[in-house]
Design an enzyme around this catalytic site. Structure first.
Site, PDB file in Angstrom:
ATOM      1  N   SER A   9       0.860  -1.171   0.000  1.00 40.68           N
ATOM      2  CA  SER A   9       0.000   0.000   0.000  1.00 40.68           C
ATOM      3  C   SER A   9       0.899   1.224   0.000  1.00 40.68           C
ATOM      4  O   SER A   9       2.122   1.109   0.106  1.00 40.68           O
ATOM      5  CB  SER A   9      -0.887   0.014   1.239  1.00 40.68           C
ATOM      6  OG  SER A   9      -0.114   0.397   2.357  1.00 40.68           O
ATOM      7  N   LYS A  10       0.274   2.387  -0.079  1.00 39.32           N
ATOM      8  CA  LYS A  10       1.062   3.622  -0.135  1.00 39.32           C
ATOM      9  C   LYS A  10       1.957   3.787   1.090  1.00 39.32           C
ATOM     10  O   LYS A  10       2.913   4.540   1.054  1.00 39.32           O
ATOM     11  CB  LYS A  10       0.125   4.819  -0.266  1.00 39.32           C
ATOM     12  CG  LYS A  10      -0.499   4.834  -1.643  1.00 39.32           C
ATOM     13  CD  LYS A  10      -1.089   6.187  -1.971  1.00 39.32           C
ATOM     14  CE  LYS A  10      -1.650   6.162  -3.375  1.00 39.32           C
ATOM     15  NZ  LYS A  10      -3.066   6.332  -3.456  1.00 39.32           N
ATOM     16  N   ARG A  11       1.603   3.082   2.167  1.00 37.14           N
ATOM     17  CA  ARG A  11       2.426   3.193   3.366  1.00 37.14           C
ATOM     18  C   ARG A  11       3.815   2.597   3.155  1.00 37.14           C
ATOM     19  O   ARG A  11       4.786   3.078   3.689  1.00 37.14           O
ATOM     20  CB  ARG A  11       1.774   2.477   4.549  1.00 37.14           C
ATOM     21  CG  ARG A  11       0.836   3.330   5.369  1.00 37.14           C
ATOM     22  CD  ARG A  11       0.178   2.490   6.454  1.00 37.14           C
ATOM     23  NE  ARG A  11      -0.634   1.420   5.892  1.00 37.14           N
ATOM     24  CZ  ARG A  11      -0.304   0.136   5.884  1.00 37.14           C
ATOM     25  NH1 ARG A  11       0.812  -0.275   6.433  1.00 37.14           N
ATOM     26  NH2 ARG A  11      -1.105  -0.748   5.336  1.00 37.14           N
TER      27      ARG A  11
END
Ligand code: GLU
Length: 460
Positions: A238-240
Site C-alpha cells: 500500500s502507499k504506506r
C-alpha cells in the site's frame, strides 16, 4: 479446442496500481502463449467511487506499457440492460426470489446469529414466501443449501466450499441496479472469457459467482488466483510501504521492460534467469508454477533489474529514453561538446533515468550546491586543491592519460591517498564525490571549465 480468452477487470477507483499491472500482465501473457485473446473490462458500477480520470489513467498506462487488449474495452456502466435481462432469466428459471427484509430485520437476524455463535449470514427467510417485486424488494439468488462447489484453481489446485456457508446473495438492489457479482459473471460470459486470472482476494467470491453461472446455464471457467503483492514489511502493498502507482515508477525513469520483469517475478520465476523481456515471458511462463505465498515487492529488486535493462540499451536508445528526463530539469541533451562520451560515461551512475539525469546536471549547468560534509572532509584545511589547480593548468595535452599521470605523480610525491587527491577535484567539478574516473571526468569537462570550477570552489 476453445480459444483462450482472459480479461483484466479493474474498478476505476484509483490510478493503475502495480499489483494491477501484475494481474494484467499474467492475463496478457497467458492469452498470448495460448494464441488467445486478452480483454479489458472496466468495472465501473460503483458510481460514487469510479472516476473517468482513473479509467483513462488505467487504460493509457496499460497500453503504453504494451499490455494492449485485443478488443475495445467495455464499461459495465453502459450495460445495465444486459444484466437486467440476465436477472430476469434467473427469475424465470426459478433460481431467484424477491426479498423485502428491512434493515432492522436483517440487523436483528445478525445479532441473534452472533449471540448463538453462528456465522452471520442471510438465512433465506424470504425464499418461499412468494413475495412480489416492489420498490422495497431486492432480488436474491436461491443458492443450493447442501452440497459443495469445487474450484479447480490452476495455481492452488482444488478449493472446496460448502454451499451451507454461502448465503443467498443479492443480484438486483431495491433500486433495480445489478450488483457486482451479477455483472462480473454476465460479462465473463458475454466476453467469451475462458480463464479468470485475478488476485487471491477474490477467492471467496468464486463459489458465489459459480452459482450465478450455474443459474444462468453458463459454461465453467478456468480460474487462477494470484498471490497478494506485499510490501517489504510483509503487509499488503500500500502507499504506506511503497509507491504503488505504475506512473510513479515510470516518472522516476524505470524502464517499462524492467517494471514488467520485476512484476513477473512477483509470484513466478524462471530458474536462475532473472533478467527477461515480455517475449521471453510469453515463451516460458507457466501459470501452474506461480507460487501460492504472498509475493514481496522490493524496490531494490526493481533497481537492480532496471540497471540490467538499461545496460542492454544501445547508446542511441539510451539517449532517446533519457532525453525527456533531462528536458524535465531544463537540459537539452545536445548542449554538451562531448555528449556521447558524457552519456556513455555516466549511464550507470544511478539505477533510474531521473537519477542519471540529476547526476548529469553539473556537466551541463553551474553547480547548484556543494556537498558540505565532503568539503569539510576533503577541501578545508589543506592546499591540495590549490596545488592541483597549478598542476592541471600546466597540462598541455588534455587527455585522460596525461591528466592521470600528473595526478598520480602529485599523489605519490606528497605521500597522499588517492581520495585525498581526487575528491577535492570531483567536488569542484560536480559538487559531489561521485563521478566517473577523474581523468575521464576532467576530459569531459574540458580544461577551461575544469579550471574555472576549481577556482570557484577555492574562492567559495
Ligand atoms: N473489479 C475487480 C477488482 O478490481 C476484479 C474482479 C475480477 O477480476 O473478477 O478487483
Amino acid at each position: 479446442m476453445k480459444e483462450i480468452v482472459t480479461r483484466f477487470a479493474p474498478s476505476p477507483t484509483g490510478t493503475l496500481h502495480i499489483g494491477g499491472v501484475r494481474t494484467a500482465l499474467f492475463n496478457y501473457v497467458y492469452a498470448k502463449q495460448n494464441n488467445g485473446k486478452f480483454l479489458i473490462r472496466i468495472e465501473d458500477t460503483d458510481r460514487e467511487r469510479s472516476q473517468k480520470k482513473y479509467e483513462e489513467n488505467i487504460l493509457n498506462n496499460l497500453s503504453s506499457i504494451g499490455l494492449i487488449p485485443d478488443e475495445k474495452p467495455i464499461n459495465q456502466s453502459q450495460r445495465n440492460n444486459i444484466y437486467i435481462k440476465a436477472a430476469e432469466k434467473i427469475i424465470e428459471s426459478g433460481n431467484a426470489y424477491w426479498c423485502d427484509c428491512s434493515q432492522e430485520n436483517l440487523d436483528q437476524m445478525r445479532k441473534e446469529q452472533i449471540a448463538a455463535g453462528k456465522k452471520p449470514m442471510y438465512d433465506g427467510r424470504s425464499r418461499n414466501l412468494g413475495i412480489q417485486q416492489s420498490e422495497k424488494t431486492v432480488l436474491r439468488l436461491a443458492t443450493p443449501e447442501d452440497g459443495e462447489i469445487i474450484v479447480n484453481d490452476l495455481i492452488r489446485g482444488e478449493i472446496k466450499f460448502n454451499n451451507s456457508e454461502l448465503d443467498d446473495l443479492i443480484l438486483l438492489r431495491s433500486d433495480g441496479t445489478p450488483t457486482y457479482h451479477l455483472c462480473n459473471v454476465v460479462d465473463d460470459y458475454e466476453q467469451n472469457v475462458t480463464t479468470v486470472i485475478r488476485g487471491e482476494d477474490h477467492i471467496s467470491n468464486t463459489p458465489r459467482q459459480i452459482h450465478i453461472q450455474k443459474a444462468l446455464g453458463y459454461p465453467d471457467l478456468e480460474y487462477a488466483h494470484l498471490p497478494l503483492v506485499l510490501g517489504t514489511d510483509k503487509k499488503r502493498l500500500s502507499k504506506r510501504n511503497a509507491a504503488t502507482s505504475l506512473e510513479e515508477y515510470r516518472d522516476k525513469g524505470y524502464l517499462d521492460s524492467a517494471i514488467l520483469n520485476t512484476l513477473a517475478r512477483l509470484g513466478w520465476s524462471q530458474g536462475e534467469n532473472e533478467v527477461f523481456y515480455l517475449d521471453d515471458l510469453i515463451k516460458n511462463f507457466n501459470i501452474k508454477e506461480v507460487q501460492k505465498a504472498g509475493a514481496i515487492f522490493d524496490i531494490t529488486k526493481l533497481d537492480w533489474l532496471n540497471s540490467q535493462h538499461l545496460s542492454k540499451l544501445s547508446l542511441e536508445e539510451f539517449k532517446n529514453l533519457l532525453k525527456p528526463f533531462l528536458d524535465e530539469i531544463g537540459i537539452n541533451i545536445n548542449d554538451h561538446e562531448n555528449v556521447d562520451l558524457l552519456i556513455e560515461s555516466l549511464r550507470t551512475s544511478d539505477n533510474n533515468l531521473s537519477g542519471i539525469a540529476n547526476m548529469l546536471y553539473p556537466y551541463y549547468k553551474d553547480i547548484k550546491e556543494y556537498d558540505d560534509a565532503a568539503i569539510k572532509k576533503f577541501v578545508t584545511g589543506n592546499t591540495i586543491l590549490h596545488d592541483l589547480k597549478e598542476i592541471l593548468h600546466n597540462i598541455d595535452n588534455w587527455d585522460e592519460e596525461s591528466i592521470n599521470n600528473a595526478l598520480t605523480k602529485y599523489q605519490e610525491d606528497n605521500n597522499l591517498k588517492v581520495p585525498q587527491v581526487n575528491q577535492p577535484v570531483r567536488i569542484a567539478l560536480t559538487g559531489k564525490t561521485k563521478s566517473p574516473g577523474l581523468g575521464l571526468t576532467l576530459v569531459i569537462f574540458g580544461k577551461e571549465l575544469s579550471l574555472e570550477r576549481i577556482e570557484k570552489l577555492l574562492t567559495f
